[in-house]
Design a protein around this motif. Structure first.
Motif, PDB file in Angstrom:
ATOM      1  N   CYS A  22       0.896  -1.274  -0.020  1.00 20.08           N
ATOM      2  CA  CYS A  22      -0.060  -0.058  -0.080  1.00 20.08           C
ATOM      3  C   CYS A  22       0.918   1.111  -0.036  1.00 20.08           C
ATOM      4  CB  CYS A  22      -0.743  -0.040   1.369  1.00 20.08           C
ATOM      5  SG  CYS A  22      -1.850   1.459   1.571  1.00 20.08           S
ATOM      6  N   SER A  74       0.581   3.724   1.828  1.00 19.15           N
ATOM      7  CA  SER A  74       0.855   3.980   3.268  1.00 19.15           C
ATOM      8  C   SER A  74       2.198   3.125   3.988  1.00 19.15           C
ATOM      9  CB  SER A  74      -0.334   3.656   4.102  1.00 19.15           C
ATOM     10  OG  SER A  74      -0.666   2.428   4.292  1.00 19.15           O
ATOM     11  N   HIS A 115      -1.445  -5.104   4.591  1.00 23.85           N
ATOM     12  CA  HIS A 115      -2.799  -5.089   4.879  1.00 23.85           C
ATOM     13  C   HIS A 115      -3.859  -5.522   3.850  1.00 23.85           C
ATOM     14  CE1 HIS A 115      -1.844  -1.094   4.129  1.00 23.85           C
ATOM     15  NE2 HIS A 115      -3.005  -0.765   3.701  1.00 23.85           N
ATOM     16  N   GLU A 116      -3.562  -5.624   2.524  1.00 25.19           N
ATOM     17  CA  GLU A 116      -3.998  -5.875   1.350  1.00 25.19           C
ATOM     18  C   GLU A 116      -3.799  -7.158   1.116  1.00 25.19           C
ATOM     19  OE1 GLU A 116      -2.898  -2.982  -1.326  1.00 25.19           O
ATOM     20  OE2 GLU A 116      -3.539  -1.254  -0.015  1.00 25.19           O
ATOM     21  N   GLU A 134      -9.415  -4.734  -0.836  1.00 27.87           N
ATOM     22  CA  GLU A 134      -9.190  -3.666   0.054  1.00 27.87           C
ATOM     23  C   GLU A 134      -9.106  -2.261  -0.317  1.00 27.87           C
ATOM     24  OE1 GLU A 134      -7.464  -1.321   3.344  1.00 27.87           O
ATOM     25  OE2 GLU A 134      -6.619  -1.631   1.547  1.00 27.87           O
TER      26      GLU A 134
HETATM   27 ZN   LIG Z   1      -3.731   0.689   2.633  1.00 28.69          ZN
END
Ligand SMILES: [Zn+2]
Ligand SMILES: [Zn+2]
Length: 347
Positions: A37, A39, A58-59, A143
């Protein structure tokens, strides 16, 4: 199992860990794909993580390998995507199923170990079951697709609205695609990186602009009969981006703030004055809606990707294995190579 762990600011290290065991109401997921990501780059190199060491990611998507107590074993082998936020289920917001508003949540890849790994233990609450023939790699994009959908839903888009998007990364492009699905008229994508502009053109977007070499406000006004964007989305997190977004907005239009800020945001007096007089609306958007009536953005994003209504596989510019993933963090950080979505794919 092997993991790529962030052990200190700017320090990524491969570590050997034991495969975790699922407890009651949990499953062990064999990770098939996990995206980097935007981030994750500041998390790694500038702002840091909640704690070290931390496995980012987190994806992601995978296949259920093992189940804990109280979980039906017939789901073993099923393809899943994972909602990365683990809510407390005690606060006011959880009671209303506004899980992204939870005051005491955990999060894969930011507050607990995530998916740049071979396996991860996931509560059954966080599983999105995919069709047997779903593309498990594309499904790791559910996501960001849900985040993009949430931004568009927050904008309450009307049929034939002109939509302006600053920031032409994967989320910006997915917002553009959702906007067309929602019945937008013209969708304008703006960035300062010519490689992203060229990429958007190659995907078939007609209205793309490099705001470094062209005045984006003038360009938008020319293409909207001097009206501007009915919905304008700020996805850059920079002062120039927010000023341009506010200036691109039509009278009584809407501005949605999406980008994580990379600096203190300064709005010029001219922008402020113009926005105030336009009686436009400014609204934030964050994360996505999960398992809430009437619109579960996660299942809607999963379905749109599965049916091909929302195309995402062409946004994956790099597929690498876990061994090569560390190098990709540096390639993205240094901008050496054009990247859209970098996906770690496990065999
Ligand atoms: Zn993200
Ligand atoms: Zn909560």
């Amino acid at each position: 199992m092997e993991v790529l762990a962030l052990t200190a600011l700017g320090q990524l290290e491969y570590q050997d860990r034991s495969i975790p065991n699922p407890n009651a109401q949990e499953v062990l997921v064999k990770i098939k794909a996990a995206g980097i990501c935007g981030s994750d780059i500041p998390r790694t190199f500038t702002t840091g993580a909640y704690h070290f060491p931390l496995v980012l990611g987190h994806e992601f998507s995978g296949v259920i390998e093992k189940v804990g107590d109280g979980v039906d074993s017939s789901i073993i082998g099923k393809k899943v995507a994972i909602f990365p936020l683990i809510p407390c289920n005690k606060c006011t917001f959880c009671a209303e199923k506004y899980y992204a508003r939870c005051t005491n949540y955990s999060y894969f890849g930011s507050r607990r170990d995530g998916a740049f790994s071979e396996y991860v233990v996931v509560p059954t609450f966080n599983l999105i079951f995919l069709e047997d023939d779903a593309d498990v790699v594309a499904s790791a994009m559910i996501e960001p697709a849900a985040v993009a959908l949430h931004a568009i839903r927050n904008a309450h888009l009307d049929l034939n609205d002109n939509v302006v998007i600053y920031g032409a990364g994967p989320i910006g492009i997915m917002i553009a695609r959702w906007a067309y699905l929602y019945g937008a008229n013209k969708v304008f994508l703006i960035d300062i990186d010519q490689r992203k502009i060229d990429f958007c053109s190659s995907l078939g977007f007609k209205y793309v602009c490099n705001s470094k070499t062209e005045d984006p406000i003038k360009w938008i006004m020319e293409h909207t009969n001097g009206i501007g964007g009915n919905v304008c989305i700020e996805g850059t997190g920079f002062s120039d981006g927010i000023n341009n977004t506010l200036m691109s907005c039509a009278i009584m239009g809407k501005v949605i703030i999406l980008g994580n800020p990379h600096e203190n945001i300064t709005i010029t007096r001219k922008t402020y004055d113009s926005f105030m007089r336009k009686e436009a609306t400014l609204k934030g958007t964050f994360n996505s809606v999960y398992k809430k009536y009437p619109h579960d953005e996660w299942s809607e994003a999963a379905q749109a990707i599965y049916e091909g209504r929302l195309k995402v596989d062409d946004l994956i510019s790099h597929k690498v294995n876990l061994k090569k993933l560390k190098d990709m963090f540096y390639i993205i950080k240094e901008g050496k190579e054009f990247t859209c979505k970098v996906m770690c794919v496990n065999n």
